[in-house]
Write a protein that holds these residues in place. Structure first.
Motif, PDB file in Angstrom:
ATOM      1  N   LEU A 232     -13.431  -6.554   0.803  1.00 42.44           N
ATOM      2  CA  LEU A 232     -12.127  -6.447   1.439  1.00 42.44           C
ATOM      3  C   LEU A 232     -11.862  -5.062   2.023  1.00 42.44           C
ATOM      4  O   LEU A 232     -10.817  -4.829   2.628  1.00 42.44           O
ATOM      5  CB  LEU A 232     -11.020  -6.789   0.426  1.00 42.44           C
ATOM      6  N   GLY A 233     -12.786  -4.135   1.822  1.00 43.92           N
ATOM      7  CA  GLY A 233     -12.611  -2.786   2.360  1.00 43.92           C
ATOM      8  C   GLY A 233     -11.571  -1.971   1.629  1.00 43.92           C
ATOM      9  O   GLY A 233     -10.864  -1.155   2.230  1.00 43.92           O
ATOM     10  N   ILE A 234     -11.497  -2.162   0.305  1.00 44.73           N
ATOM     11  CA  ILE A 234     -10.524  -1.453  -0.527  1.00 44.73           C
ATOM     12  C   ILE A 234     -11.274  -0.428  -1.392  1.00 44.73           C
ATOM     13  O   ILE A 234     -12.306  -0.762  -1.978  1.00 44.73           O
ATOM     14  CB  ILE A 234      -9.768  -2.444  -1.437  1.00 44.73           C
ATOM     15  N   ARG A 237     -11.830   2.904  -6.582  1.00 47.15           N
ATOM     16  CA  ARG A 237     -11.069   3.580  -7.636  1.00 47.15           C
ATOM     17  C   ARG A 237      -9.569   3.612  -7.359  1.00 47.15           C
ATOM     18  O   ARG A 237      -8.833   4.359  -7.994  1.00 47.15           O
ATOM     19  CB  ARG A 237     -11.589   5.011  -7.806  1.00 47.15           C
ATOM     20  N   ALA A 238      -9.113   2.813  -6.431  1.00 49.10           N
ATOM     21  CA  ALA A 238      -7.691   2.796  -6.101  1.00 49.10           C
ATOM     22  C   ALA A 238      -6.901   1.940  -7.087  1.00 49.10           C
ATOM     23  O   ALA A 238      -7.456   1.119  -7.824  1.00 49.10           O
ATOM     24  CB  ALA A 238      -7.499   2.258  -4.687  1.00 49.10           C
ATOM     25  N   LYS A 239      -5.595   2.155  -7.133  1.00 49.71           N
ATOM     26  CA  LYS A 239      -4.672   1.253  -7.836  1.00 49.71           C
ATOM     27  C   LYS A 239      -4.126   0.310  -6.764  1.00 49.71           C
ATOM     28  O   LYS A 239      -3.448   0.748  -5.831  1.00 49.71           O
ATOM     29  CB  LYS A 239      -3.537   2.041  -8.487  1.00 49.71           C
ATOM     30  N   VAL A 240      -4.440  -0.962  -6.885  1.00 51.03           N
ATOM     31  CA  VAL A 240      -4.171  -1.925  -5.815  1.00 51.03           C
ATOM     32  C   VAL A 240      -3.017  -2.856  -6.191  1.00 51.03           C
ATOM     33  O   VAL A 240      -3.068  -3.543  -7.216  1.00 51.03           O
ATOM     34  CB  VAL A 240      -5.431  -2.755  -5.492  1.00 51.03           C
ATOM     35  N   ILE A 241      -1.986  -2.867  -5.345  1.00 52.46           N
ATOM     36  CA  ILE A 241      -0.860  -3.786  -5.489  1.00 52.46           C
ATOM     37  C   ILE A 241      -0.928  -4.776  -4.336  1.00 52.46           C
ATOM     38  O   ILE A 241      -0.964  -4.371  -3.170  1.00 52.46           O
ATOM     39  CB  ILE A 241       0.492  -3.038  -5.450  1.00 52.46           C
ATOM     40  N   ASN A 271      -3.918   7.314  -5.918  1.00 56.84           N
ATOM     41  CA  ASN A 271      -4.674   6.623  -4.871  1.00 56.84           C
ATOM     42  C   ASN A 271      -4.216   5.166  -4.746  1.00 56.84           C
ATOM     43  O   ASN A 271      -5.008   4.226  -4.810  1.00 56.84           O
ATOM     44  CB  ASN A 271      -6.184   6.683  -5.160  1.00 56.84           C
ATOM     45  N   ILE A 272      -2.929   4.974  -4.554  1.00 55.70           N
ATOM     46  CA  ILE A 272      -2.337   3.629  -4.501  1.00 55.70           C
ATOM     47  C   ILE A 272      -2.633   2.978  -3.154  1.00 55.70           C
ATOM     48  O   ILE A 272      -2.533   3.603  -2.089  1.00 55.70           O
ATOM     49  CB  ILE A 272      -0.813   3.710  -4.735  1.00 55.70           C
ATOM     50  N   ARG A 273      -2.999   1.704  -3.190  1.00 59.29           N
ATOM     51  CA  ARG A 273      -3.237   0.912  -1.988  1.00 59.29           C
ATOM     52  C   ARG A 273      -2.432  -0.386  -2.080  1.00 59.29           C
ATOM     53  O   ARG A 273      -2.214  -0.910  -3.172  1.00 59.29           O
ATOM     54  CB  ARG A 273      -4.715   0.586  -1.820  1.00 59.29           C
ATOM     55  N   VAL A 274      -2.006  -0.877  -0.928  1.00 59.29           N
ATOM     56  CA  VAL A 274      -1.252  -2.124  -0.853  1.00 59.29           C
ATOM     57  C   VAL A 274      -2.017  -3.123   0.007  1.00 59.29           C
ATOM     58  O   VAL A 274      -2.498  -2.765   1.096  1.00 59.29           O
ATOM     59  CB  VAL A 274       0.157  -1.901  -0.254  1.00 59.29           C
ATOM     60  N   VAL A 275      -2.128  -4.342  -0.475  1.00 54.92           N
ATOM     61  CA  VAL A 275      -2.763  -5.427   0.282  1.00 54.92           C
ATOM     62  C   VAL A 275      -1.702  -6.489   0.560  1.00 54.92           C
ATOM     63  O   VAL A 275      -1.032  -6.971  -0.353  1.00 54.92           O
ATOM     64  CB  VAL A 275      -3.938  -6.046  -0.502  1.00 54.92           C
ATOM     65  N   ILE A 276      -1.554  -6.842   1.832  1.00 53.91           N
ATOM     66  CA  ILE A 276      -0.627  -7.895   2.253  1.00 53.91           C
ATOM     67  C   ILE A 276      -1.472  -9.027   2.824  1.00 53.91           C
ATOM     68  O   ILE A 276      -2.100  -8.870   3.877  1.00 53.91           O
ATOM     69  CB  ILE A 276       0.364  -7.401   3.331  1.00 53.91           C
TER      70      ILE A 276
END
Length: 442
Positions: A232-234, A237-241, A271-276
């Motif tokens: 998914l290209g994330i 080591r990120a925190k993913v919401i 290192n927060i990332r958001v996936v919609i």
């Protein structure tokens, strides 16, 4: 079954396809596995679909031509109710004639053909309920109805800028409530809401929770999570919401973006990332790039990944790739996304609306948030982002909660209701009262 405005074969997350599509497809499939024969009538939207789709043994989808294939918004579908009903009647008549003439491929139900081939009608959503009401009287069989959403209930919890449901829909729903032999609702709260809003007879309401495909939505190993993030290209080591669902104000993705922007500002080290993951729907079709523009205005475009809707076999990787699933809906009759997330071993932060307090085991598999203030949401998400031990513990506990729901259980309870309305357990059946049909098997 009648699902006029959307086919159970459509991809959830696109246009009008969502949890209702998942519900109908799974219920029809499991009914077929229990020995029932199910035809789902829906409106044809492409010439290439074919009239009859054999999904699996005992489960067909019938695509009925009514209005133009494309370019007809859901708001205009009431103009096609007569055409759709006529198409259903024409199909049933043609099957009866084909069977009488020995035509190949015709199917009988319980040894009968034509209108008599159906023992019962189960309609989904108010448009289908109007069709079911007419066919019930034409065919002389009971009508069971599942609304999935109610105009009067939705209008009590509109998102900012959202359009209220029209009074014409509420009136049509009132007619269905007054005339259906049984109303199926997801929760006791939904039952209480329609008793209050529509003066529904509690004796003709059955509470049956939806299920979840626990065989498909399963927790992933650390290696599976890493693989999903790479695909998914994330960042690994990120925190993913993640948000999964139709992109419209009612579902609240803008609430998540604003809350996440605040979290990213407070905790750059996380290192927060958001996936919609989803497609525009409803009011979201008016401004399909609205969420992209909002992310840009908040300065978090580089932290947000937008994904197109995915079929269930691919969607599970999104659940597994996420650390937290956010469900900030303004109205949710049950919350299948929250249940699928927990089945996949991912904790949920959800709005305390509709069926979500039932779907999410608060404090065990997730958190519930009152209201839709981005600051309040940021605080709830922050709790799980910063507390690794708590988040991991909730993820570990989540699948056990999801296991308490299954499609087999849902269908077994539905079959009990079907048997009841076909037998002598019907309470003041409107159809029987109107036609002088005595209590007992039809």
């Amino acid at each position: 079954m009648i699902s006029m405005h959307t086919s159970p074969l459509e991809q959830p997350g696109i246009g009008d396809a969502g949890g209702m599509n998942v519900y109908i497809r799974n219920v029809a499939s499991h009914l077929a596995s229990h020995g029932a024969q199910v035809d789902v009538f829906t409106r044809a939207t492409r010439a290439s679909q074919g009239e009859v789709v054999e999904v699996e043994p005992g489960f067909r989808v019938i695509n009925c031509v009514s209005g133009p294939f494309e370019g007809l918004p859901k708001e205009s579908l009431p103009t096609q109710l007569a055409a759709f009903t006529g198409s259903v009647i024409a199909f049933v008549r043609s099957e009866a004639q084909g069977s009488a003439g020995g035509g190949a491929g015709q199917r009988t139900t319980c040894g009968r053909t034509g209108a008599g081939a159906y023992d019962l009608i189960h309609s989904h959503y108010w448009l289908s309920g109007q069709v079911g009401w007419l066919l019930r009287d034409l065919w002389g069989v009971p009508l069971v109805h599942t609304a999935h959403t109610w105009a009067a209930v939705k209008n009590l919890g509109l998102a900012e800028g959202d359009t209220p449901e029209p009074e014409s829909r509420r009136i049509c729903e009132q007619q269905i409530v007054d005339n259906a032999d049984r109303i199926i609702v997801n929760t006791e709260d939904e039952s209480a809401a329609i008793v209050e809003a529509y003066d529904a007879d509690p004796r003709r309401i059955s509470v049956i929770a939806p299920g979840v495909d626990v065989g498909r939505f399963t927790p992933g190993s650390d290696r599976a999570t890493e693989r999903a993030r790479r695909e998914l290209g994330i960042p690994l080591r990120a925190k993913v919401i993640a948000f999964i669902g139709r992109l419209q104000a009612l579902k609240g993705p803008h609430v998540l973006l604003r809350a996440a922007a605040e979290l990213i500002r407070r905790h750059p080290e996380q290192n927060i990332r958001v996936v919609i993951c989803g497609g525009p729907s409803g009011t979201g079709l008016e401004r399909p790039d609205e969420l992209h523009d909002l992310a840009a205005s908040l300065g978090v475009s580089g932290y947000v990944r937008f994904l197109s809707p995915r079929p269930p076999e691919e969607l599970v990787t999104v659940y597994q790739a996420a650390d937290i699933i956010a469900v900030p809906s303004y109205n949710e009759s049950f919350g299948l996304v929250a249940l699928e997330a927990q089945s996949s071993g991912t904790p949920v932060v959800a709005a305390r609306v509709g069926g979500l307090p039932l779907t999410v085991a608060e404090g065990a598999s997730g958190l519930l948030v009152d209201g839709h203030d981005p600051e309040v949401w940021a605080k709830a998400l922050e709790e799980l982002v910063l507390d690794d031990k708590l988040r991991i513990a909730m993820g570990a506990a989540a699948p056990a909660h999801a296991l308490t729901y299954s499609w087999d259980s849902t269908v077994e309870k539905l079959l009990d209701v079907y048997t009841e309305v076909l037998g002598d357990g019907v309470v003041d059946s409107p159809f029987r009262a109107a036609h002088g049909v005595p209590q007992g098997p039809l």
